[in-house]
Structure formats: C-alpha cells, structure tokens
Design an enzyme around this catalytic site. Structure first.
Site, PDB file in Angstrom:
ATOM      1  N   GLN A  10       7.591   7.652 -11.532  1.00  0.00           N
ATOM      2  CA  GLN A  10       7.142   8.352 -10.322  1.00  0.00           C
ATOM      3  C   GLN A  10       8.199   9.289  -9.748  1.00  0.00           C
ATOM      4  O   GLN A  10       7.993   9.888  -8.704  1.00  0.00           O
ATOM      5  CB  GLN A  10       6.655   7.360  -9.271  1.00  0.00           C
ATOM      6  CG  GLN A  10       7.740   6.543  -8.609  1.00  0.00           C
ATOM      7  CD  GLN A  10       7.143   5.484  -7.701  1.00  0.00           C
ATOM      8  OE1 GLN A  10       6.525   4.535  -8.164  1.00  0.00           O
ATOM      9  NE2 GLN A  10       7.311   5.640  -6.397  1.00  0.00           N
ATOM     10  N   HIS A  58       9.355  -2.828   4.935  1.00  0.00           N
ATOM     11  CA  HIS A  58       8.891  -3.712   3.858  1.00  0.00           C
ATOM     12  C   HIS A  58       8.579  -5.108   4.417  1.00  0.00           C
ATOM     13  O   HIS A  58       7.578  -5.720   4.067  1.00  0.00           O
ATOM     14  CB  HIS A  58       9.973  -3.858   2.781  1.00  0.00           C
ATOM     15  CG  HIS A  58      10.340  -2.595   2.085  1.00  0.00           C
ATOM     16  ND1 HIS A  58      11.562  -1.996   2.248  1.00  0.00           N
ATOM     17  CD2 HIS A  58       9.649  -1.814   1.208  1.00  0.00           C
ATOM     18  CE1 HIS A  58      11.619  -0.898   1.508  1.00  0.00           C
ATOM     19  NE2 HIS A  58      10.469  -0.762   0.872  1.00  0.00           N
TER      20      HIS A  58
HETATM   21  P1  AMP Z   1       8.936   1.702  -1.324  1.00  0.00           P
HETATM   22  O1  AMP Z   1       9.905   0.591  -1.570  1.00  0.00           O
HETATM   23  O2  AMP Z   1       9.526   2.870  -0.633  1.00  0.00           O
HETATM   24  O3  AMP Z   1       8.134   2.055  -2.553  1.00  0.00           O
HETATM   25  O4  AMP Z   1       7.883   1.115  -0.296  1.00  0.00           O
HETATM   26  C1  AMP Z   1       7.160  -0.049  -0.552  1.00  0.00           C
HETATM   27  C2  AMP Z   1       6.079  -0.181   0.479  1.00  0.00           C
HETATM   28  O5  AMP Z   1       6.660  -0.264   1.765  1.00  0.00           O
HETATM   29  C3  AMP Z   1       5.119   1.015   0.493  1.00  0.00           C
HETATM   30  O6  AMP Z   1       3.788   0.546   0.675  1.00  0.00           O
HETATM   31  C4  AMP Z   1       5.589   1.794   1.689  1.00  0.00           C
HETATM   32  O7  AMP Z   1       4.582   2.577   2.283  1.00  0.00           O
HETATM   33  C5  AMP Z   1       6.031   0.678   2.618  1.00  0.00           C
HETATM   34  N1  AMP Z   1       6.958   1.181   3.629  1.00  0.00           N
HETATM   35  C6  AMP Z   1       8.074   1.907   3.417  1.00  0.00           C
HETATM   36  N2  AMP Z   1       8.642   2.252   4.596  1.00  0.00           N
HETATM   37  C7  AMP Z   1       7.851   1.739   5.559  1.00  0.00           C
HETATM   38  C8  AMP Z   1       7.887   1.757   6.989  1.00  0.00           C
HETATM   39  N3  AMP Z   1       8.857   2.373   7.662  1.00  0.00           N
HETATM   40  N4  AMP Z   1       6.911   1.123   7.669  1.00  0.00           N
HETATM   41  C9  AMP Z   1       5.912   0.478   7.008  1.00  0.00           C
HETATM   42  N5  AMP Z   1       5.819   0.433   5.659  1.00  0.00           N
HETATM   43  C10 AMP Z   1       6.762   1.049   4.941  1.00  0.00           C
END
Ligand code: AMP
Length: 270
Positions: A57, A33
């Site tokens: 979701q 993040h």
């Molecule tokens: P989430 O909180 O899981 O919904 O993720 C929020 C954003 O962070 C989304 O755009 C994810 O694709 C991105 N994200 C989550 N894990 C990673 C990672 N390991 N590397 C890069 N971006 C990430």
C-alpha cells in the site's frame, strides 16, 4: 495475550472463537488505535489486533522504509489493554499466494488519496481481504481519520463478507491534530502548523454547516494555508459523506485534506 506470527498457529487459537473483533494496524500505536480496540472489546468476545506494515500500500519505497516501527512499545500497550491476540505476520506469510483477480477501484472513486497515491487503496483492499480470509472476524474496526479507506472497504466488501464493518471516531490531541503514527516524525514547529490547519478547517466546517455559501471560500482557504505555512496541499475538497460526490448538503459533508509539511504527508477530514 497471545503473540502469533504464523497463520497455522493463529488458526489453532481462533478456530473455536465465533465472536472475534479485528483491529488491523500498521503499528506505531497511539490512542487512536487504542480507541478502536476499546470498541472491539465492547462488542466482541475476543479482540485480535494485527501489526503489519503492508508493503503493497506504499506508493513510495522510502515512505515504507521510514514508516515508524515500535513493536516493543506497541506490545506493551496492547498488553495493558488486555488484547487477546496479536498477529504479527511477515510479508511472506501474508502474500504466499498470488491473487487470482486484480483489485480494480471504480474510476469514480479515483479521487482524493486514490488519485494522489497510485495503487495505495488497491494494496489496502488486497491485504484486508487476505486478513479477512484468515481471521473471519465478526467485526472489523476502522478509524474515521482514514475515511476514504473505510468508504472503499465498505463498498468492496459489502456483498462479499458477513463481517460487520465498524467506523470509529477520529481521536485528536489537545492541539486538534488527528493522532497518527506519522506525527512522531513532526518537529515542534511542524506540529504547530498541523494544529493551525486542523483548527482552521474545524472553523470552516462550522461556518459551512451554518451557511452552505461559506463552502465557496475553500479556494481562498487553500491559498491561505499554502502561503502562510509553506505546505504543499495535494487536495482540499468538500464531499458528500455517503457517496463522496461533490454534491453535498449542509448537514452531510466532510472536508478532506492531504498535505505535505516538508517530507511528511498528513491526511485528515472534518
Ligand atoms: P494505521 O495503523 O495507520 O493503518 O491505522 C490503523 C487503524 O487505526 C485505521 O483504521 C485507522 O483509521 C485508525 N486510526 C488511525 N489514526 C486514528 C485516529 N487518530 N483516530 C481514530 N482512528 C485512527
């Protein structure tokens, strides 16, 4: 750093900012993040991060309830990174209005996670559309880790909005596991398994890049991983990066995996 819970308060703060970078998250913040935030700070005047565990979701209620939440910790990380605005709305605030038209995902994209998690991406597109209407950012940032999410968002919003959709690289730990909020739920031996799987698929990717014929080994690899680590694989597929079709070339493909270690579902792509 302004912490905002209500849409009308948010409007007050951002109405005069023309160059906002928006990073939507569900919290449980990690360096993945933070890399998106770093990108936003590079390109935008102000960065807005949302923390919202979006109920629509989740295809399983239990998954929603057990999703890692760590607001206090998240806020201190965001403060250190000098984020300008954090938006932490309630479900009521986001879903106060019913949508006029149902979101429909084209049948040809009912693949990978869209096939295994009914309604998941419809929920993602819905919440992102609501956020975009409220925030109207110049840029929005997504991680490659959730490539299908990025792909569908790009398809859905391309002609609808002016916001630029930016893809940011997957951040991995030293064991090659893609950082994920869900990793907190893994036990030590499960981390080892996730690491072995990532390493195996990185090797496979390099082999295929060298010689397309190596893609024929995919079924063997799937069977090996299932038997060796006693995991349940939802899918292990190679697809073209641009269209997500099964017609791929040596230099334009990704390997996609979703699997369950005990009760934890992990996804990755290489
Ligand atoms: P989430 O909180 O899981 O919904 O993720 C929020 C954003 O962070 C989304 O755009 C994810 O694709 C991105 N994200 C989550 N894990 C990673 C990672 N390991 N590397 C890069 N971006 C990430």
């Amino acid at each position: 750093m302004k912490i905002i819970k209500k849409i009308n308060h948010l409007n007050k703060y951002i109405s005069n900012v023309s160059n906002i970078g928006f990073v939507p998250t569900m919290g449980g913040l990690h360096n993945g993040h933070l890399s998106l935030i770093k990108e936003s700070k590079k390109t935008s005047d102000k960065t807005l991060v949302s923390i919202f565990v979006n109920p629509t979701q989740f295809d399983k209620k239990k998954d929603f309830l057990t999703y890692p939440r760590s607001l206090k910790n998240d806020l201190s990380k965001l403060k250190i990174k000098k984020v300008d605005f954090v938006f932490i709305p309630t479900s009521k605030e986001i879903y106060y209005k019913k949508r006029k038209r149902k979101i429909v995902i084209n049948k040809k994209y009912k693949i990978l996670c869209s096939k295994f998690r009914k309604g998941h991406f419809e929920g993602v597109l819905d919440v992102i559309e609501r956020f975009l209407k409220i925030i109207r950012p110049k840029f929005i940032f997504f991680g490659e880790k959730d490539y299908q999410q990025y792909f569908l968002i790009k398809k859905y919003f391309k002609k609808k909005i002016k916001t630029k959709i930016i893809l940011c690289k997957t951040i991995r730990d030293k064991n090659k596991i893609a950082l994920s909020s869900r990793n907190q739920l893994l036990k030590k031996n499960e981390i080892k398994i996730a690491s072995s799987i990532a390493k195996k698929l990185i090797i496979l990717k390099n082999k295929i890049k060298k010689n397309l014929k190596n893609s024929k080994n995919l079924i063997q690899v799937k069977n090996f991983l299932t038997n060796r680590f006693k995991i349940k694989i939802d899918y292990l597929e190679i697809r073209d990066k641009k269209k997500l079709s099964k017609n791929f070339k040596k230099n334009n493909f990704k390997i996609f995996i979703a699997y369950h270690i005990n009760k934890i579902r992990l996804i990755d792509n290489f």
